[in-house]
Design an enzyme around this catalytic site. Sequence first.
Site, PDB file in Angstrom:
ATOM      1  N   ILE A 165      40.820  52.044  43.534  1.00 32.54           N
ATOM      2  CA  ILE A 165      41.399  51.090  42.571  1.00 32.54           C
ATOM      3  C   ILE A 165      40.852  51.356  41.167  1.00 32.54           C
ATOM      4  O   ILE A 165      41.616  51.473  40.198  1.00 32.54           O
ATOM      5  CB  ILE A 165      41.125  49.632  43.017  1.00 32.54           C
ATOM      6  CG1 ILE A 165      41.891  49.328  44.311  1.00 32.54           C
ATOM      7  CG2 ILE A 165      41.507  48.642  41.910  1.00 32.54           C
ATOM      8  CD1 ILE A 165      41.542  48.012  44.971  1.00 32.54           C
ATOM      9  N   ARG A 186      26.428  53.159  43.926  1.00 36.12           N
ATOM     10  CA  ARG A 186      25.094  53.579  44.390  1.00 36.12           C
ATOM     11  C   ARG A 186      24.823  55.042  44.066  1.00 36.12           C
ATOM     12  O   ARG A 186      23.769  55.401  43.589  1.00 36.12           O
ATOM     13  CB  ARG A 186      24.966  53.353  45.902  1.00 36.12           C
ATOM     14  CG  ARG A 186      24.218  52.059  46.206  1.00 36.12           C
ATOM     15  CD  ARG A 186      24.139  51.831  47.668  1.00 36.12           C
ATOM     16  NE  ARG A 186      25.487  51.907  48.256  1.00 36.12           N
ATOM     17  CZ  ARG A 186      25.767  51.590  49.507  1.00 36.12           C
ATOM     18  NH1 ARG A 186      24.829  51.181  50.303  1.00 36.12           N
ATOM     19  NH2 ARG A 186      26.989  51.669  49.960  1.00 36.12           N
ATOM     20  N   ASP A 269      41.620  37.679  39.894  1.00 38.94           N
ATOM     21  CA  ASP A 269      42.682  37.627  40.915  1.00 38.94           C
ATOM     22  C   ASP A 269      42.128  37.071  42.220  1.00 38.94           C
ATOM     23  O   ASP A 269      42.874  36.821  43.154  1.00 38.94           O
ATOM     24  CB  ASP A 269      43.261  39.034  41.158  1.00 38.94           C
ATOM     25  CG  ASP A 269      44.451  38.991  42.114  1.00 38.94           C
ATOM     26  OD1 ASP A 269      45.256  38.037  42.002  1.00 38.94           O
ATOM     27  OD2 ASP A 269      44.577  39.879  42.973  1.00 38.94           O
ATOM     28  N   HIS A 293      45.232  35.666  44.093  1.00 43.50           N
ATOM     29  CA  HIS A 293      45.005  36.861  44.922  1.00 43.50           C
ATOM     30  C   HIS A 293      46.327  37.568  45.230  1.00 43.50           C
ATOM     31  O   HIS A 293      46.783  37.600  46.386  1.00 43.50           O
ATOM     32  CB  HIS A 293      44.287  36.486  46.228  1.00 43.50           C
ATOM     33  CG  HIS A 293      43.683  37.688  46.921  1.00 43.50           C
ATOM     34  ND1 HIS A 293      42.637  37.593  47.796  1.00 43.50           N
ATOM     35  CD2 HIS A 293      43.983  39.007  46.859  1.00 43.50           C
ATOM     36  CE1 HIS A 293      42.315  38.797  48.254  1.00 43.50           C
ATOM     37  NE2 HIS A 293      43.127  39.675  47.700  1.00 43.50           N
ATOM     38  N   GLY A 295      47.060  40.871  44.047  1.00 43.77           N
ATOM     39  CA  GLY A 295      46.962  42.283  43.657  1.00 43.77           C
ATOM     40  C   GLY A 295      47.907  43.200  44.411  1.00 43.77           C
ATOM     41  O   GLY A 295      48.416  44.170  43.855  1.00 43.77           O
TER      42      GLY A 295
END
Length: 327
Positions: A165, A186, A269, A293, A295
Amino acid sequence: MSRAASTAFKVLISHPNVPTPALELLRSRGAETIVCQSVPPSREEILKKVPGVDAIYWAHYQPLNAGILDAAGPQLRCVSTMSSGIDYVDVPEFKLRQIPLGHTPGVVKNSVADLAIGLMIAAGRHFHAGRTEIERSQWKTEQINWMMGQEIRDSVIGFFGFGGISQAIAKRLQSWDVAKILYHTRTRKENDGDFKAEHVSFETLLKESDFLVVAAPLTNETRDKFNAQAFGQMKKSSVFVNVARGGLVNQPDLHEALTSGRIFAAGLDVTTPEPLPADNPLLKLPNCVILPHMGTQTMKTTIEMSLLAANNILNAMEGKPMIRPAY
Ligand SMILES: O=C(O)[C@H](O)CO
Protein backbone atom coordinates in the site's frame (compact mmCIF):
# COMPACT_ATOMS: atom_id res chain seq x y z
CA MET A 1 -1.92 -36.36 0.73
CA SER A 2 -2.96 -34.05 -2.10
CA ARG A 3 -6.52 -34.21 -3.36
CA ALA A 4 -7.87 -32.77 -6.62
CA ALA A 5 -10.13 -29.78 -6.05
CA SER A 6 -12.57 -31.33 -8.53
CA THR A 7 -13.49 -33.86 -5.81
CA ALA A 8 -16.56 -32.53 -4.02
CA PHE A 9 -15.75 -30.59 -0.89
CA LYS A 10 -17.65 -28.29 1.42
CA VAL A 11 -16.80 -24.65 1.96
CA LEU A 12 -18.45 -22.48 4.59
CA ILE A 13 -18.91 -18.92 3.30
CA SER A 14 -19.27 -16.68 6.34
CA HIS A 15 -21.11 -13.80 4.62
CA PRO A 16 -23.94 -13.70 2.04
CA ASN A 17 -22.42 -10.77 0.09
CA VAL A 18 -19.32 -12.58 -1.15
CA PRO A 19 -19.23 -11.64 -4.86
CA THR A 20 -20.82 -14.17 -7.21
CA PRO A 21 -17.67 -14.72 -9.37
CA ALA A 22 -15.87 -16.14 -6.32
CA LEU A 23 -18.76 -18.44 -5.46
CA GLU A 24 -19.03 -19.54 -9.09
CA LEU A 25 -15.31 -20.26 -9.21
CA LEU A 26 -15.49 -22.41 -6.09
CA ARG A 27 -18.58 -24.24 -7.37
CA SER A 28 -17.03 -24.81 -10.80
CA ARG A 29 -14.17 -26.62 -9.05
CA GLY A 30 -16.41 -28.95 -7.09
CA ALA A 31 -17.24 -26.97 -3.97
CA GLU A 32 -20.54 -27.25 -2.20
CA THR A 33 -20.87 -23.75 -0.74
CA ILE A 34 -22.68 -23.37 2.55
CA VAL A 35 -23.49 -19.67 2.66
CA CYS A 36 -24.31 -17.96 5.95
CA GLN A 37 -27.20 -15.52 5.54
CA SER A 38 -26.85 -13.13 8.50
CA VAL A 39 -25.54 -9.58 8.11
CA PRO A 40 -23.51 -8.82 10.09
CA PRO A 41 -22.42 -12.43 10.33
CA SER A 42 -23.93 -14.18 13.32
CA ARG A 43 -21.55 -16.31 15.34
CA GLU A 44 -24.47 -18.56 16.17
CA GLU A 45 -25.24 -19.22 12.49
CA ILE A 46 -21.55 -19.80 11.67
CA LEU A 47 -21.15 -22.24 14.56
CA LYS A 48 -24.28 -24.07 13.43
CA LYS A 49 -23.17 -24.39 9.80
CA VAL A 50 -19.41 -24.90 10.13
CA PRO A 51 -19.24 -28.50 11.51
CA GLY A 52 -17.93 -30.92 8.90
CA VAL A 53 -16.70 -28.41 6.29
CA ASP A 54 -13.39 -28.88 4.45
CA ALA A 55 -12.66 -25.18 4.04
CA ILE A 56 -13.76 -21.86 5.48
CA TYR A 57 -14.04 -18.64 3.45
CA TRP A 58 -14.00 -15.92 6.11
CA ALA A 59 -15.41 -12.69 4.79
CA HIS A 60 -15.77 -10.40 7.78
CA TYR A 61 -13.68 -9.09 10.67
CA GLN A 62 -15.26 -11.47 13.21
CA PRO A 63 -12.77 -13.16 15.55
CA LEU A 64 -11.45 -16.25 13.80
CA ASN A 65 -10.13 -18.47 16.55
CA ALA A 66 -10.02 -21.88 18.22
CA GLY A 67 -13.78 -21.75 18.84
CA ILE A 68 -14.46 -21.76 15.09
CA LEU A 69 -11.74 -24.33 14.32
CA ASP A 70 -13.03 -26.66 17.06
CA ALA A 71 -16.58 -26.31 15.79
CA ALA A 72 -15.46 -27.07 12.22
CA GLY A 73 -13.83 -30.34 13.25
CA PRO A 74 -10.62 -32.23 12.49
CA GLN A 75 -11.39 -32.69 8.76
CA LEU A 76 -10.93 -28.94 8.16
CA ARG A 77 -8.25 -28.51 5.47
CA CYS A 78 -7.83 -24.75 5.06
CA VAL A 79 -9.16 -21.25 5.70
CA SER A 80 -8.85 -18.01 3.76
CA THR A 81 -9.94 -14.59 4.87
CA MET A 82 -11.17 -12.05 2.37
CA SER A 83 -9.06 -9.28 3.85
CA SER A 84 -5.49 -8.18 3.85
CA GLY A 85 -5.31 -7.40 7.57
CA ILE A 86 -5.65 -10.45 9.81
CA ASP A 87 -5.47 -8.81 13.22
CA TYR A 88 -8.77 -10.53 14.12
CA VAL A 89 -7.32 -13.99 13.43
CA ASP A 90 -5.62 -16.13 16.08
CA VAL A 91 -2.69 -17.00 13.81
CA PRO A 92 -0.75 -18.98 16.49
CA GLU A 93 -3.75 -21.29 16.77
CA PHE A 94 -3.56 -21.98 13.02
CA LYS A 95 0.17 -22.63 13.26
CA LEU A 96 -0.33 -24.98 16.19
CA ARG A 97 -2.89 -26.99 14.25
CA GLN A 98 -0.95 -26.63 10.97
CA ILE A 99 -4.06 -25.45 9.16
CA PRO A 100 -3.18 -23.41 6.06
CA LEU A 101 -4.44 -19.84 6.35
CA GLY A 102 -4.69 -17.46 3.42
CA HIS A 103 -5.52 -13.77 3.11
CA THR A 104 -5.76 -11.15 0.35
CA PRO A 105 -2.95 -8.59 0.42
CA GLY A 106 -1.55 -7.16 -2.80
CA VAL A 107 -4.87 -6.76 -4.57
CA VAL A 108 -5.98 -4.14 -2.03
CA LYS A 109 -3.05 -1.80 -2.59
CA ASN A 110 -4.39 0.36 -5.41
CA SER A 111 -7.78 1.21 -4.01
CA VAL A 112 -6.32 1.86 -0.55
CA ALA A 113 -3.54 4.00 -2.06
CA ASP A 114 -6.10 6.10 -3.94
CA LEU A 115 -8.07 6.61 -0.76
CA ALA A 116 -4.94 7.47 1.26
CA ILE A 117 -4.02 10.23 -1.17
CA GLY A 118 -7.62 11.40 -0.97
CA LEU A 119 -7.28 11.62 2.80
CA MET A 120 -3.93 13.43 2.59
CA ILE A 121 -5.56 16.10 0.48
CA ALA A 122 -8.90 16.15 2.30
CA ALA A 123 -7.25 16.57 5.71
CA GLY A 124 -4.44 18.85 4.51
CA ARG A 125 -6.87 21.12 2.67
CA HIS A 126 -9.75 21.29 5.19
CA PHE A 127 -12.39 19.47 3.14
CA HIS A 128 -14.43 18.64 6.25
CA ALA A 129 -14.16 22.09 7.85
CA GLY A 130 -14.84 23.81 4.52
CA ARG A 131 -18.07 21.92 3.98
CA THR A 132 -19.14 22.55 7.58
CA GLU A 133 -18.51 26.28 7.22
CA ILE A 134 -20.82 26.42 4.20
CA GLU A 135 -23.55 24.73 6.20
CA ARG A 136 -23.02 27.27 9.00
CA SER A 137 -23.22 30.18 6.52
CA GLN A 138 -19.63 31.02 7.38
CA TRP A 139 -18.18 31.13 3.86
CA LYS A 140 -15.43 33.71 4.38
CA THR A 141 -13.70 34.05 1.04
CA GLU A 142 -13.39 37.77 1.73
CA GLN A 143 -10.52 36.80 4.04
CA ILE A 144 -7.34 36.09 2.13
CA ASN A 145 -5.94 33.76 4.80
CA TRP A 146 -9.08 31.66 5.25
CA MET A 147 -8.84 27.85 5.11
CA MET A 148 -5.10 27.82 4.53
CA GLY A 149 -3.99 24.24 4.02
CA GLN A 150 -0.91 22.09 3.46
CA GLU A 151 0.25 21.16 -0.03
CA ILE A 152 1.77 17.87 -1.10
CA ARG A 153 4.19 19.68 -3.41
CA ASP A 154 7.61 20.19 -1.74
CA SER A 155 6.50 18.14 1.27
CA VAL A 156 8.27 15.32 3.05
CA ILE A 157 6.05 12.27 2.83
CA GLY A 158 6.62 9.69 5.56
CA PHE A 159 5.33 6.13 5.66
CA PHE A 160 5.01 3.96 8.72
CA GLY A 161 5.22 0.57 7.01
CA PHE A 162 6.44 0.23 3.44
CA GLY A 163 4.56 -2.71 1.98
CA GLY A 164 2.32 -2.82 -1.06
CA ILE A 165 0.00 0.00 0.00
CA SER A 166 2.74 2.48 0.95
CA GLN A 167 4.63 1.63 -2.22
CA ALA A 168 1.50 2.17 -4.34
CA ILE A 169 1.08 5.60 -2.72
CA ALA A 170 4.80 6.40 -3.22
CA LYS A 171 4.52 5.33 -6.86
CA ARG A 172 1.61 7.68 -7.42
CA LEU A 173 3.45 10.54 -5.70
CA GLN A 174 6.51 10.29 -7.97
CA SER A 175 4.98 12.93 -10.21
CA TRP A 176 3.75 15.24 -7.40
CA ASP A 177 7.03 17.12 -6.91
CA VAL A 178 7.43 16.00 -3.31
CA ALA A 179 10.60 16.98 -1.45
CA LYS A 180 11.41 13.53 -0.06
CA ILE A 181 9.87 10.16 0.68
CA LEU A 182 10.83 8.58 4.01
CA TYR A 183 9.70 5.33 5.55
CA HIS A 184 10.13 3.42 8.74
CA THR A 185 10.07 -0.39 8.90
CA ARG A 186 12.07 -2.81 11.04
CA THR A 187 14.46 -3.52 8.19
CA ARG A 188 15.28 -1.65 5.03
CA LYS A 189 13.33 -2.66 1.89
CA GLU A 190 15.61 -3.66 -0.95
CA ASN A 191 13.39 -2.06 -3.59
CA ASP A 192 13.14 1.35 -1.85
CA GLY A 193 15.27 2.89 -4.61
CA ASP A 194 12.39 2.26 -7.05
CA PHE A 195 10.44 4.90 -5.10
CA LYS A 196 13.36 7.19 -4.23
CA ALA A 197 12.48 6.41 -0.63
CA GLU A 198 14.80 6.56 2.35
CA HIS A 199 14.72 4.21 5.33
CA VAL A 200 14.77 6.20 8.58
CA SER A 201 14.29 5.69 12.32
CA PHE A 202 10.86 6.13 13.84
CA GLU A 203 12.01 9.37 15.48
CA THR A 204 13.23 10.82 12.18
CA LEU A 205 9.98 9.81 10.51
CA LEU A 206 8.01 11.67 13.18
CA LYS A 207 10.22 14.76 13.16
CA GLU A 208 10.60 15.22 9.42
CA SER A 209 7.31 14.16 7.85
CA ASP A 210 4.90 16.82 6.59
CA PHE A 211 2.43 14.06 5.74
CA LEU A 212 2.74 10.88 7.79
CA VAL A 213 0.84 7.90 6.40
CA VAL A 214 0.27 4.78 8.49
CA ALA A 215 -0.02 1.59 6.40
CA ALA A 216 1.31 -1.23 8.57
CA PRO A 217 -0.29 -4.28 10.17
CA LEU A 218 -1.68 -4.08 13.68
CA THR A 219 0.49 -6.27 15.92
CA ASN A 220 1.49 -6.24 19.58
CA GLU A 221 4.49 -4.18 18.50
CA THR A 222 2.52 -1.55 16.56
CA ARG A 223 -0.49 -1.21 18.87
CA ASP A 224 -0.80 2.36 20.22
CA LYS A 225 2.41 3.32 18.39
CA PHE A 226 0.98 6.74 17.61
CA ASN A 227 0.45 8.16 21.07
CA ALA A 228 1.09 11.46 22.87
CA GLN A 229 4.83 10.86 22.81
CA ALA A 230 4.81 10.26 19.06
CA PHE A 231 2.49 13.17 18.23
CA GLY A 232 4.67 15.34 20.47
CA GLN A 233 7.59 14.85 18.09
CA MET A 234 5.67 15.65 14.90
CA LYS A 235 5.61 19.01 13.15
CA LYS A 236 2.78 21.34 14.11
CA SER A 237 2.02 21.63 10.41
CA SER A 238 1.90 17.86 9.87
CA VAL A 239 -0.98 15.86 8.47
CA PHE A 240 -1.49 12.39 9.92
CA VAL A 241 -3.23 9.73 7.81
CA ASN A 242 -4.18 6.21 8.91
CA VAL A 243 -5.39 3.62 6.40
CA ALA A 244 -4.18 0.57 8.38
CA ARG A 245 -6.03 -0.24 11.60
CA GLY A 246 -7.39 2.03 14.32
CA GLY A 247 -5.45 0.12 16.97
CA LEU A 248 -2.13 1.63 15.86
CA VAL A 249 -3.35 4.96 17.18
CA ASN A 250 -4.14 6.07 20.70
CA GLN A 251 -7.31 7.97 19.85
CA PRO A 252 -7.59 10.14 22.98
CA ASP A 253 -3.97 11.21 22.36
CA LEU A 254 -4.77 11.96 18.71
CA HIS A 255 -7.78 14.00 19.82
CA GLU A 256 -5.55 16.00 22.15
CA ALA A 257 -2.93 16.51 19.41
CA LEU A 258 -5.61 17.82 17.04
CA THR A 259 -7.36 20.11 19.50
CA SER A 260 -4.16 21.55 20.98
CA GLY A 261 -2.67 22.28 17.57
CA ARG A 262 0.14 19.82 18.24
CA ILE A 263 -0.48 18.53 14.70
CA PHE A 264 -2.36 20.21 11.85
CA ALA A 265 -4.93 17.65 10.77
CA ALA A 266 -5.76 13.96 10.48
CA GLY A 267 -7.41 11.77 7.88
CA LEU A 268 -8.60 8.40 9.14
CA ASP A 269 -10.13 5.50 7.27
CA VAL A 270 -9.89 3.28 10.33
CA THR A 271 -10.83 3.84 13.95
CA THR A 272 -11.37 2.10 17.25
CA PRO A 273 -13.99 0.82 17.52
CA GLU A 274 -15.59 0.20 14.17
CA PRO A 275 -18.25 1.32 13.63
CA LEU A 276 -17.22 4.52 15.41
CA PRO A 277 -20.10 5.69 17.65
CA ALA A 278 -21.82 8.78 16.26
CA ASP A 279 -20.98 10.74 19.42
CA ASN A 280 -17.22 10.07 19.26
CA PRO A 281 -15.37 13.34 20.01
CA LEU A 282 -13.14 12.98 16.92
CA LEU A 283 -16.21 13.51 14.74
CA LYS A 284 -16.65 17.00 16.21
CA LEU A 285 -13.21 18.19 15.13
CA PRO A 286 -12.95 20.45 12.08
CA ASN A 287 -9.43 19.20 11.36
CA CYS A 288 -10.24 15.50 11.32
CA VAL A 289 -11.59 13.74 8.24
CA ILE A 290 -13.04 10.34 9.10
CA LEU A 291 -14.23 7.63 6.72
CA PRO A 292 -15.97 4.37 7.62
CA HIS A 293 -13.13 1.93 6.70
CA MET A 294 -13.74 1.95 2.98
CA GLY A 295 -10.23 1.62 1.57
CA THR A 296 -11.11 -1.46 -0.45
CA GLN A 297 -14.71 -0.51 -1.21
CA THR A 298 -14.59 -0.54 -4.99
CA MET A 299 -16.21 -3.27 -7.08
CA LYS A 300 -12.95 -4.02 -8.88
CA THR A 301 -10.91 -4.55 -5.72
CA THR A 302 -13.69 -6.39 -3.88
CA ILE A 303 -13.99 -8.89 -6.73
CA GLU A 304 -10.21 -9.30 -6.89
CA MET A 305 -10.11 -9.93 -3.13
CA SER A 306 -12.96 -12.42 -3.36
CA LEU A 307 -11.28 -14.35 -6.20
CA LEU A 308 -7.93 -14.40 -4.41
CA ALA A 309 -9.56 -15.82 -1.29
CA ALA A 310 -11.29 -18.48 -3.43
CA ASN A 311 -8.04 -19.35 -5.18
CA ASN A 312 -6.22 -19.61 -1.85
CA ILE A 313 -8.77 -22.24 -0.86
CA LEU A 314 -8.68 -24.07 -4.19
CA ASN A 315 -4.88 -24.27 -4.09
CA ALA A 316 -4.90 -25.65 -0.56
CA MET A 317 -7.57 -28.18 -1.47
CA GLU A 318 -5.29 -29.39 -4.27
CA GLY A 319 -2.43 -29.71 -1.82
CA LYS A 320 -0.59 -26.71 -3.30
CA PRO A 321 0.70 -23.67 -1.41
CA MET A 322 -1.83 -20.89 -1.08
CA ILE A 323 -1.29 -17.90 -3.37
CA ARG A 324 -1.11 -15.56 -0.38
CA PRO A 325 -0.44 -17.59 2.75
CA ALA A 326 -0.79 -15.62 5.97
CA TYR A 327 1.99 -17.48 7.77
O1 LIG B 1 -7.61 -5.65 5.57
C1 LIG B 1 -8.15 -5.27 4.55
O2 LIG B 1 -8.29 -6.00 3.56
C2 LIG B 1 -8.66 -3.88 4.45
O3 LIG B 1 -8.56 -3.19 5.64
C3 LIG B 1 -10.07 -3.87 4.03
O4 LIG B 1 -10.84 -4.48 4.92
